[in-house]
Design a protein around this motif. Structure first.
Motif, PDB file in Angstrom:
ATOM      1  N   ARG A   1       0.822  -1.210   0.000  1.00 30.55           N
ATOM      2  CA  ARG A   1       0.000   0.000   0.000  1.00 30.55           C
ATOM      3  C   ARG A   1       0.855   1.258   0.000  1.00 30.55           C
ATOM      4  O   ARG A   1       0.412   2.319  -0.458  1.00 30.55           O
ATOM      5  CB  ARG A   1      -0.942   0.004   1.199  1.00 30.55           C
ATOM      6  CG  ARG A   1      -2.031  -1.060   1.149  1.00 30.55           C
ATOM      7  CD  ARG A   1      -3.023  -0.871   2.274  1.00 30.55           C
ATOM      8  NE  ARG A   1      -3.747   0.382   2.151  1.00 30.55           N
ATOM      9  CZ  ARG A   1      -4.502   0.902   3.112  1.00 30.55           C
ATOM     10  NH1 ARG A   1      -4.607   0.273   4.280  1.00 30.55           N
ATOM     11  NH2 ARG A   1      -5.123   2.052   2.928  1.00 30.55           N
TER      12      ARG A   1
ATOM     13  N   TRP B   1       1.312   3.107  -3.323  1.00 33.03           N
ATOM     14  CA  TRP B   1       0.270   4.040  -3.755  1.00 33.03           C
ATOM     15  C   TRP B   1       0.519   5.439  -3.182  1.00 33.03           C
ATOM     16  O   TRP B   1       0.006   6.427  -3.699  1.00 33.03           O
ATOM     17  CB  TRP B   1      -1.106   3.530  -3.322  1.00 33.03           C
ATOM     18  CG  TRP B   1      -1.379   2.125  -3.750  1.00 33.03           C
ATOM     19  CD1 TRP B   1      -0.867   1.482  -4.845  1.00 33.03           C
ATOM     20  CD2 TRP B   1      -2.205   1.149  -3.090  1.00 33.03           C
ATOM     21  NE1 TRP B   1      -1.319   0.182  -4.905  1.00 33.03           N
ATOM     22  CE2 TRP B   1      -2.151  -0.060  -3.839  1.00 33.03           C
ATOM     23  CE3 TRP B   1      -2.982   1.170  -1.949  1.00 33.03           C
ATOM     24  CZ2 TRP B   1      -2.835  -1.211  -3.479  1.00 33.03           C
ATOM     25  CZ3 TRP B   1      -3.679   0.017  -1.579  1.00 33.03           C
ATOM     26  CH2 TRP B   1      -3.603  -1.162  -2.340  1.00 33.03           C
TER      27      TRP B   1
ATOM     28  N   GLU C   1       2.000   8.124  -5.568  1.00 35.38           N
ATOM     29  CA  GLU C   1       1.045   8.659  -6.534  1.00 35.38           C
ATOM     30  C   GLU C   1       0.108   9.654  -5.863  1.00 35.38           C
ATOM     31  O   GLU C   1      -0.128  10.749  -6.377  1.00 35.38           O
ATOM     32  CB  GLU C   1       0.249   7.517  -7.168  1.00 35.38           C
ATOM     33  CG  GLU C   1      -0.626   7.945  -8.335  1.00 35.38           C
ATOM     34  CD  GLU C   1       0.165   8.500  -9.504  1.00 35.38           C
ATOM     35  OE1 GLU C   1      -0.266   9.525 -10.079  1.00 35.38           O
ATOM     36  OE2 GLU C   1       1.224   7.937  -9.837  1.00 35.38           O
ATOM     37  N   ASN C   2      -0.430   9.285  -4.694  1.00 32.69           N
ATOM     38  CA  ASN C   2      -1.396  10.149  -4.013  1.00 32.69           C
ATOM     39  C   ASN C   2      -0.731  11.270  -3.227  1.00 32.69           C
ATOM     40  O   ASN C   2      -1.216  12.399  -3.208  1.00 32.69           O
ATOM     41  CB  ASN C   2      -2.261   9.316  -3.059  1.00 32.69           C
ATOM     42  CG  ASN C   2      -3.074   8.260  -3.777  1.00 32.69           C
ATOM     43  OD1 ASN C   2      -3.470   8.444  -4.920  1.00 32.69           O
ATOM     44  ND2 ASN C   2      -3.320   7.139  -3.133  1.00 32.69           N
TER      45      ASN C   2
END
Length: 398
Positions: A325, A328, A331-332
């Protein structure tokens, strides 16, 4: 403009929303950035131009015109606070010209990296996420590729370690990633990336540097993906023999957010360690994400396969899912913010050199705001805009 700022012996400390943050002054690092201009006729030292640019960014400005206009509106305070002899602040064309023609990107990247590396808690997070981003504001008819940058990011701390240019007409991320890894201390770190980084040579390099890797496997490694997918496919029992023994271990999490329910199921196995042609392989995994729209009841499913050098003892399914996780997060936590909050892709920069400087400063500001404990960057920038002295204290200790 009085803000709640305190200074201690040898270090600067700043109180932000009840927290005391120790920060060594950024100005000393900015003074080390090489200035390509001749001394004669120079009105503004390079570090002052960089300070004003970063300060305006912290206070909510994204584009060159806005940065120049904001500084002019704050000119009386800034001239006094910075002790400037020349009583006018730079025109927007000065920022654009100096940061395009006179600042060497590698030099600025190095200085920013050195500054961020000495922040308290820096480097304690064990996961390093790597991912690339194209600065779309640099795309032109003559250069349809634009500027592409590959970044190494600490998702747990929200800090950019470093980034490198990818000359897309000459090379790609596969070529640049090993160079990026050479710049990092990978001891006891876990490197995670998307399918493009899933390469055997890069895996060997990371483990040789005393780190570990977690890769997503897609069609660019078709045989590897097929082997993992086949392992996790439902097994048909053989007549009279039943199903062969498996070592599958699983974990599941459920999260409700933004009007949808997401269920993640991670299943791991070590059965392919002796059969799959991948260096330092210890586990393979299948990640199934099931999304349910709470308003419509529509369900979607996404499945990913991957592999890692982490043993079952080093990373059980719960820990491995947490690491996956983290990927991610770049990117966020980084690229989305640069695109949306900092409007990087909507800022027109026909010169790649200017685009790279803008990206470096965006990374710096994002890292600073994350380090100060803010989750909402738009809110943080409104706070700094209401009291620029608070932002200036971070940069200069004033």
């Amino acid at each position: 403009m009085e803000c709640n700022t305190k200074t201690g012996t040898g270090e600067q400390t700043e109180q932000v929303e009840g927290k005391i943050i120790d920060l060594r002054h950024m100005l000393g690092y900015l003074r080390q950035v090489k200035d390509g201009r001749k001394k004669r006729g120079m009105r503004y030292p390079l570090e002052i131009i960089l300070v004003l640019f970063i300060l305006a960014k912290l206070c909510g400005q994204n584009k060159i015109y806005g940065i120049a206009d904001w500084a002019q509106q704050q000119s009386e305070y800034l001239i006094e606070a910075l002790g400037l002899k020349y009583k006018r602040l730079p025109h927007h064309s000065t920022y654009r010209r100096v940061l395009t023609d006179e600042v060497e990107g590698n030099d600025l990247e190095c200085m920013v990296g050195e500054y961020l590396s000495q922040l308290p808690r820096h480097g304690q997070d064990t996961v390093i996420a790597i991912d690339g981003k194209t600065v779309r504001g640099t795309i032109t008819a003559e250069d349809p590729f634009g500027l592409h940058l590959l970044a190494a990011y600490l998702p747990g701390e929200g800090i950019v370690l470093t980034q490198m240019m990818v000359e897309k007409d000459k090379e790609n991320e596969i070529v640049v990633a090993p160079k990026l890894m050479e710049c990092l201390d990978l001891r006891q770190k876990v490197v995670i990336g998307d399918a493009m980084q899933t390469q055997r040579k890069l895996s060997i390099q990371i483990v040789a540097a005393e780190g570990d890797f977690v890769w997503v496997v897609k069609d660019n490694q078709a045989n590897t993906r097929q082997a993992i997918e086949q392992l996790f496919a439902p097994e048909k029992p053989s007549p009279g023999l039943g199903c062969p023994p498996m070592d599958f271990r699983s974990t599941q999490t459920t999260q409700k957010q933004a009007g949808r329910l997401e269920v993640r199921t991670l299943t791991v196995s070590s059965l392919l360690n002796d059969y799959l042609d991948w260096p330092h392989l210890e586990q393979v995994f299948k990640l199934e994400r099931r999304f349910t729209n709470l308003a419509t009841g529509v369900m979607e499913t996404e499945v990913q396969f991957g592999l890692t050098s982490l043993t079952a003892q080093e990373a059980d399914p719960q820990h491995l899912l947490k690491i996956i996780r983290s990927e991610w997060g770049i990117e966020n936590g980084l690229h989305y913010r640069r695109d949306v909050t900092y409007e990087e892709d909507h800022t027109r920069m026909t010169e790649k050199t200017m685009g790279r400087v803008m990206a470096i400063i965006n990374n710096l500001v994002i890292s600073l705001i994350n380090h100060l404990g803010y989750k909402n960057h738009a809110h943080a920038r409104r706070v700094f805009n209401a009291c620029p002295a608070k932002a200036l204290a971070i940069i200069c200790g004033l």
